[in-house]
Design a protein around this motif. Sequence first.
Motif, PDB file in Angstrom:
ATOM      1  N   THR A   1       0.765  -1.294   0.026  1.00 20.01           N
ATOM      2  CA  THR A   1      -0.166   0.213  -0.079  1.00 20.01           C
ATOM      3  C   THR A   1       0.889   1.313   0.191  1.00 20.01           C
ATOM      4  O   THR A   1       1.738   1.478   0.935  1.00 20.01           O
ATOM      5  CB  THR A   1      -0.782  -0.061   1.147  1.00 20.01           C
ATOM      6  N   ILE A   2       0.688   1.864  -1.011  1.00 21.01           N
ATOM      7  CA  ILE A   2       1.698   3.411  -1.013  1.00 21.01           C
ATOM      8  C   ILE A   2       0.552   4.501  -0.483  1.00 21.01           C
ATOM      9  O   ILE A   2      -0.544   4.433  -0.556  1.00 21.01           O
ATOM     10  CB  ILE A   2       1.755   3.982  -2.617  1.00 21.01           C
ATOM     11  N   SER A   3       1.282   5.295   0.087  1.00 23.33           N
ATOM     12  CA  SER A   3       0.402   6.628   0.686  1.00 23.33           C
ATOM     13  C   SER A   3       1.429   7.840   0.800  1.00 23.33           C
ATOM     14  O   SER A   3       2.699   7.444   0.795  1.00 23.33           O
ATOM     15  CB  SER A   3      -0.001   6.365   1.988  1.00 23.33           C
TER      16      SER A   3
ATOM     17  N   TYR B   1       5.283   6.866   1.853  1.00 19.78           N
ATOM     18  CA  TYR B   1       5.559   5.546   2.435  1.00 19.78           C
ATOM     19  C   TYR B   1       4.887   4.189   1.603  1.00 19.78           C
ATOM     20  O   TYR B   1       4.270   4.342   0.376  1.00 19.78           O
ATOM     21  CB  TYR B   1       4.384   5.140   3.650  1.00 19.78           C
ATOM     22  N   LEU B   2       5.705   3.243   1.848  1.00 20.98           N
ATOM     23  CA  LEU B   2       5.349   2.040   1.135  1.00 20.98           C
ATOM     24  C   LEU B   2       5.041   0.928   2.446  1.00 20.98           C
ATOM     25  O   LEU B   2       5.969   0.218   2.657  1.00 20.98           O
ATOM     26  CB  LEU B   2       6.103   1.274   0.092  1.00 20.98           C
ATOM     27  N   GLN B   3       3.668   0.359   2.840  1.00 21.85           N
ATOM     28  CA  GLN B   3       3.436  -0.504   3.650  1.00 21.85           C
ATOM     29  C   GLN B   3       3.618  -1.995   2.870  1.00 21.85           C
ATOM     30  O   GLN B   3       2.819  -2.027   1.850  1.00 21.85           O
ATOM     31  CB  GLN B   3       2.292  -0.560   4.237  1.00 21.85           C
ATOM     32  N   MET B   4       4.432  -2.843   3.270  1.00 17.73           N
ATOM     33  CA  MET B   4       4.535  -3.979   2.416  1.00 17.73           C
ATOM     34  C   MET B   4       4.086  -5.090   3.588  1.00 17.73           C
ATOM     35  O   MET B   4       4.873  -5.175   4.486  1.00 17.73           O
ATOM     36  CB  MET B   4       6.108  -4.192   2.069  1.00 17.73           C
ATOM     37  N   ASP B   5       3.101  -5.993   3.078  1.00 13.66           N
ATOM     38  CA  ASP B   5       2.735  -6.959   3.760  1.00 13.66           C
ATOM     39  C   ASP B   5       2.726  -8.212   3.016  1.00 13.66           C
ATOM     40  O   ASP B   5       3.013  -8.272   1.825  1.00 13.66           O
ATOM     41  CB  ASP B   5       1.210  -6.776   4.156  1.00 13.66           C
TER      42      ASP B   5
END
Length: 122
Positions: free
Chosen positions: A69-71, A80-84
């Motif tokens: 998810t990019i924000s 940000y780049l949330q990487m799950d």
Amino acid sequence: QAQLVESGGGLVQAGGSLRLSCAASGPSFRIYGQGWFRQGPGKEREFVAAISRSGGSKYYADSVKGRFTISRDNARNTMYLQMDSLKPEDTAVYYCAAGELLTVAKDQYGYWGQGTQVTVSS
């Protein structure tokens, strides 16, 4: 001239999560589209995700869709780049980029960070 600094990389086990940050300094940060790219060992640099200046438009590579998810927080001049659900094939140096357009094409981004290493162990 904008300057970009990434942080948040590291070593994580498969299935884990990391959040990358890209802090920008310099003028006119808010007018840029921004994106994340990555370059794995022996591979070309590839598109990961991009976000418009308002945050209202986002693009993702098929390989990360539903997991990343990019924000962006324009008040903090940070993206940000949330990487799950990370996979070993996500191992790469991750770069943030800024440009005048929102695009998946890396040659359209004029500003780049130095990169941060993400390693996903199996």
